[in-house]
Write a protein that holds these residues in place. Structure first.
Motif, mmCIF file in Angstrom:
data_model
loop_
_atom_site.group_PDB
_atom_site.id
_atom_site.type_symbol
_atom_site.label_atom_id
_atom_site.label_comp_id
_atom_site.label_asym_id
_atom_site.label_seq_id
_atom_site.Cartn_x
_atom_site.Cartn_y
_atom_site.Cartn_z
ATOM 1 N N ALA A 193 0.829 -1.209 0.000
ATOM 2 C CA ALA A 193 0.000 0.000 0.000
ATOM 3 C C ALA A 193 0.862 1.257 0.000
ATOM 4 O O ALA A 193 0.583 2.226 -0.713
ATOM 5 C CB ALA A 193 -0.929 -0.011 1.219
ATOM 6 N N MET A 194 1.918 1.236 0.788
ATOM 7 C CA MET A 194 2.806 2.390 0.892
ATOM 8 C C MET A 194 3.512 2.657 -0.434
ATOM 9 O O MET A 194 3.681 3.815 -0.841
ATOM 10 C CB MET A 194 3.827 2.145 2.002
ATOM 11 N N THR A 195 3.914 1.613 -1.123
ATOM 12 C CA THR A 195 4.584 1.770 -2.410
ATOM 13 C C THR A 195 3.651 2.380 -3.444
ATOM 14 O O THR A 195 4.047 3.258 -4.222
ATOM 15 C CB THR A 195 5.108 0.413 -2.909
ATOM 16 N N LEU A 196 2.398 1.928 -3.462
ATOM 17 C CA LEU A 196 1.418 2.487 -4.397
ATOM 18 C C LEU A 196 1.158 3.959 -4.107
ATOM 19 O O LEU A 196 1.079 4.784 -5.020
ATOM 20 C CB LEU A 196 0.110 1.697 -4.316
ATOM 21 N N ILE A 197 1.028 4.291 -2.822
ATOM 22 C CA ILE A 197 0.808 5.691 -2.444
ATOM 23 C C ILE A 197 1.998 6.544 -2.840
ATOM 24 O O ILE A 197 1.837 7.648 -3.378
ATOM 25 C CB ILE A 197 0.547 5.807 -0.931
ATOM 26 N N TYR A 198 3.198 6.039 -2.587
ATOM 27 C CA TYR A 198 4.383 6.829 -2.917
ATOM 28 C C TYR A 198 4.521 7.022 -4.420
ATOM 29 O O TYR A 198 4.979 8.073 -4.875
ATOM 30 C CB TYR A 198 5.640 6.177 -2.357
ATOM 31 N N PHE A 199 4.133 6.018 -5.195
ATOM 32 C CA PHE A 199 4.192 6.152 -6.647
ATOM 33 C C PHE A 199 3.304 7.307 -7.112
ATOM 34 O O PHE A 199 3.711 8.128 -7.940
ATOM 35 C CB PHE A 199 3.743 4.842 -7.306
#
Length: 330
Positions: A193-199
């Motif tokens: 989830a964090m990776t998607l948000i950061y993207f």
């Protein structure tokens, strides 16, 4: 003690002391610097607090355990130590998730950010993070839901947290169900989830930088015309106000971009440090094939992450660097 034990103890002590001092410095800087004392930065305080707890209550006893080669603090304290380890690592990743979401909201909807993110809401989220971390760690470990069997004796405990499958010292065996569940909740799901948000955050940050460059070029090309127009219209006050607003907006967006870059580095380092541990944590629970040395190295690689965030702030964030210098100079 052998020279190897002294060397190992010295190296591990360096990491422990660095983690404690560095994260305390982060907490003091945020709480005493007016520019850093923002609602969103309370997540950074919570993250630094988790890293401080790791150094004080987890890494310290792990060092004594690894240097001496055996656990000397009894089985009941071992369960508390393991619970603290799981709680702090879970709190770290959940705080990072909250930080990435906070930065996304800040750069996505800056006009609504202050009304959405205030001290009260941030403190509620921080409390929820720590409560969830405590429930996933202390409750199942204290009730022995994480084990396959109970130790035959009370004189031997696990060498590393979650490394319960060594039958030579009657260690506890990790329940595969708990290994998968705790690793998913504590690491894998938040990381995805964090990776998607950061993207998405990175996309918005890049758009802002492009807009700033285009705005600067437009301002430069129209400067002579603007000067003539203002001289004729005699509207210097209005021009000054507009210029100041544009400059402030540009600085605001540039600051957001720098914060996004710093967050990306923090997330990248966190993944590099903890991904190997959580991977072998799950694999080892099923196949019992991970050597103790490998597990120990990956465990300490995760612990070392607690020393890295203050270093990252000091190198890549000027506000923190200036605040650190003021605190140290006091």
């Amino acid at each position: 003690m052998s020279p190897e034990q002294i060397l190992l103890g010295t190296i591990l002590s360096f990491f422990i002391i660095t983690a404690i001092l560095g994260n305390i410095l982060v907490i003091i800087a945020i709480m005493t610097d007016r520019n850093l004392r923002k609602s969103g930065n309370f997540f950074l305080v919570s993250l630094a607090l988790a890293d401080t707890f790791v150094a004080c209550f987890v890494m310290t006893f792990a060092m004594f355990n690894d240097v001496s080669g055996r656990w000397q603090f009894g089985p009941e304290f071992c369960k508390l130590w393991m619970s603290a380890d799981v709680m702090c690592s879970t709190a770290s990743i959940l705080n990072l998730f909250a930080i990435s979401l906070d930065r996304y909201l800040h750069i996505r909807s800056p006009l609504h950010y202050d009304s959405w993110v205030d001290h009260h809401r941030v403190l509620m989220v921080v409390a929820a993070i720590w409560l969830m971390s405590a429930l996933i760690s202390f409750l199942p470990i204290q009730l022995d839901w994480h084990t396959l069997k109970t130790p035959k004796t009370t004189t031997s405990t696990s060498y590393y947290i979650n490394n319960y499958y060594n039958s030579n010292n009657n260690s506890l065996e990790l329940n595969p169900t708990y290994a998968v569940f705790s690793s998913a909740i504590s690491f894998f799901i938040p990381c995805i989830a964090m990776t998607l948000i950061y993207f998405r955050l990175h996309q918005y940050a890049r758009r802002h930088v492009i807009k700033i460059k285009m705005s600067n070029k437009s301002s430069s090309s129209s400067a002579p015309l603007t000067t003539t127009a203002t001289a004729v219209a005699n509207n210097n006050h209005t021009l000054t106000t507009l210029t100041t607003a544009t400059t402030t907006s540009s600085q605001y967006k540039t600051s957001d971009h720098k914060a996004a870059v710093t967050l990306g580095i923090i997330m990248g380092v966190f993944l590099i440090c903890w991904a190997p541990f959580f991977t072998v944590n799950v694999v080892g629970a099923f196949c019992r094939c991970v050597p103790n040395l490998t597990f120990g190295i990956f465990t300490w690689l995760g612990y070392v992450n607690s020393t890295m965030n203050p270093v990252i702030y000091g190198i890549f964030n000027r506000q923190f660097r200036d605040a650190f210098q003021r605190v140290i100079a006091i």
